[in-house]
Design a protein around this motif. Sequence first.
Motif, PDB file in Angstrom:
ATOM      1  N   ILE A  40      -0.955  -0.975  -4.627  1.00 29.10           N
ATOM      2  CA  ILE A  40      -2.148  -0.112  -4.389  1.00 29.10           C
ATOM      3  C   ILE A  40      -1.741   1.254  -4.309  1.00 29.10           C
ATOM      4  N   TYR A  41      -1.900   2.120  -4.879  1.00 32.57           N
ATOM      5  CA  TYR A  41      -1.650   3.610  -4.763  1.00 32.57           C
ATOM      6  C   TYR A  41      -3.264   4.173  -4.187  1.00 32.57           C
ATOM      7  N   ASP A  42      -3.043   4.475  -3.028  1.00 31.80           N
ATOM      8  CA  ASP A  42      -4.492   5.188  -2.446  1.00 31.80           C
ATOM      9  C   ASP A  42      -4.077   6.653  -2.394  1.00 31.80           C
ATOM     10  N   TYR A  43      -4.921   7.062  -3.412  1.00 28.20           N
ATOM     11  CA  TYR A  43      -5.010   8.664  -3.534  1.00 28.20           C
ATOM     12  C   TYR A  43      -5.780   9.335  -2.520  1.00 28.20           C
ATOM     13  N   PRO A  95     -11.961   7.034  -4.374  1.00 28.94           N
ATOM     14  CA  PRO A  95     -12.197   6.028  -3.193  1.00 28.94           C
ATOM     15  C   PRO A  95     -13.497   5.766  -2.954  1.00 28.94           C
ATOM     16  N   LEU A 143       0.945  -1.203  -0.088  1.00 26.85           N
ATOM     17  CA  LEU A 143      -0.111  -0.028   0.037  1.00 26.85           C
ATOM     18  C   LEU A 143       0.994   1.351  -0.160  1.00 26.85           C
ATOM     19  N   HIS A 195      -4.442   1.793  -9.020  1.00 21.78           N
ATOM     20  CA  HIS A 195      -4.809   3.265  -8.621  1.00 21.78           C
ATOM     21  C   HIS A 195      -6.229   3.642  -8.085  1.00 21.78           C
ATOM     22  N   ASN A 196      -6.000   3.563  -6.828  1.00 21.40           N
ATOM     23  CA  ASN A 196      -7.434   3.906  -6.125  1.00 21.40           C
ATOM     24  C   ASN A 196      -7.683   5.301  -6.321  1.00 21.40           C
ATOM     25  N   PRO A 235       0.271   5.131  -0.035  1.00 17.92           N
ATOM     26  CA  PRO A 235      -0.695   6.436  -0.266  1.00 17.92           C
ATOM     27  C   PRO A 235       0.139   7.765  -0.839  1.00 17.92           C
ATOM     28  N   CYS A 273      -9.194  -4.330  -4.269  1.00 20.97           N
ATOM     29  CA  CYS A 273      -7.726  -5.114  -4.082  1.00 20.97           C
ATOM     30  C   CYS A 273      -7.769  -6.561  -4.550  1.00 20.97           C
ATOM     31  N   THR A 294     -13.600  -1.717  -1.462  1.00 23.66           N
ATOM     32  CA  THR A 294     -12.128  -1.389  -1.298  1.00 23.66           C
ATOM     33  C   THR A 294     -11.553  -2.758  -1.247  1.00 23.66           C
TER      34      THR A 294
END
Length: 326
Positions: free
Chosen positions: A317-320, A291, A164, A287-288, A166, A302, A298
């Motif tokens: 996983i990129y969480d913006y 959200p 993960l 690329h999330n 961020p 994944c 979610t």
Amino acid sequence: MDANKLKSFIAIKIIEKLAKKTVILVDEIFLAQQWYIYFKKNTDIAEEKILILHGKTKKADWARIETADIIIASKDSLSKKEDVIEKLKYNCGVLCIDEIHTLAAKVFTDVVKEFDAKWVLGLTATAERDDGLSFLVNALAGEIVVQAGIQESVSLGSSILPLLRPIYLKKTYEHEITAKMHYAEAAKIAMLDPGAITALAHIITQHYQNKDIQLVITQRIEESHYLKKCLVKLGIPEAEIGLVLGVTDLKEREQIVNAVETGEVKVIISSTVFDKGVSANRINVLHNYFPSKEVANTIQRCGRISRTAEGKTYAIIYDYIFDYVE
């Protein structure tokens, strides 16, 4: 074997063992086609004994419901065919419900309650619903019998544990986001911000150069097309970018997913239609960008990248995170 195929494989082997006429209810048509492929690859059941039912099924195929051993149907198609349900509900020995967490939807419960099957199988990666309606799922399909977490799946070699990362996006957009705004309205302002999309596009381009296969979850059509234009400007060939949106027809969606598996498409930009059930095992970067407020969604996202594939050694996983202030 990836986790999603693993639960389907287990269900197929149970169905084979019970040797009863089976109805498999799915949420989407493309899931029905995946089940059809799973049965062909993993069983000796004759092709003519497996039937897919959906809105575009020909009349001649609807007539095969009495001779088919395995019937894979979308819930929407059956909800509109009372005569078909009448023929099946007492002749069905096994009722298998895929993505059973969606069972709380009225169109689904109305169909399920019609069946009088001795055996009911329910499959899902997200058994708990965020809206508190899990009890309704249990009331219709029973309690959880077998459950495996991501760590167990990883230890079995059927999944990869994603990393993960961020990404904090500083506020650069003109319009103010206030506490009184609806979530969708606030998200639209944030995700259409040129600064945010530019940052996203540069990260995607870096991974493209690293030969990664990527999935980008967006919210709406306009930001998806804008992102695609940015990626083309940064040097990614348009032919290697696939758009899978709500307006994308099933045939085109399948072609794009197949192109990912063959390596022709390197980046998929998609709305929430990719949240569940899509098998594109080579994807290793998510690329999330949009959200979800729901934990289940979610987890499902994944699942798009945690599947194993030949040559796949990692998943990211990129969480913006929008409106970040230091």
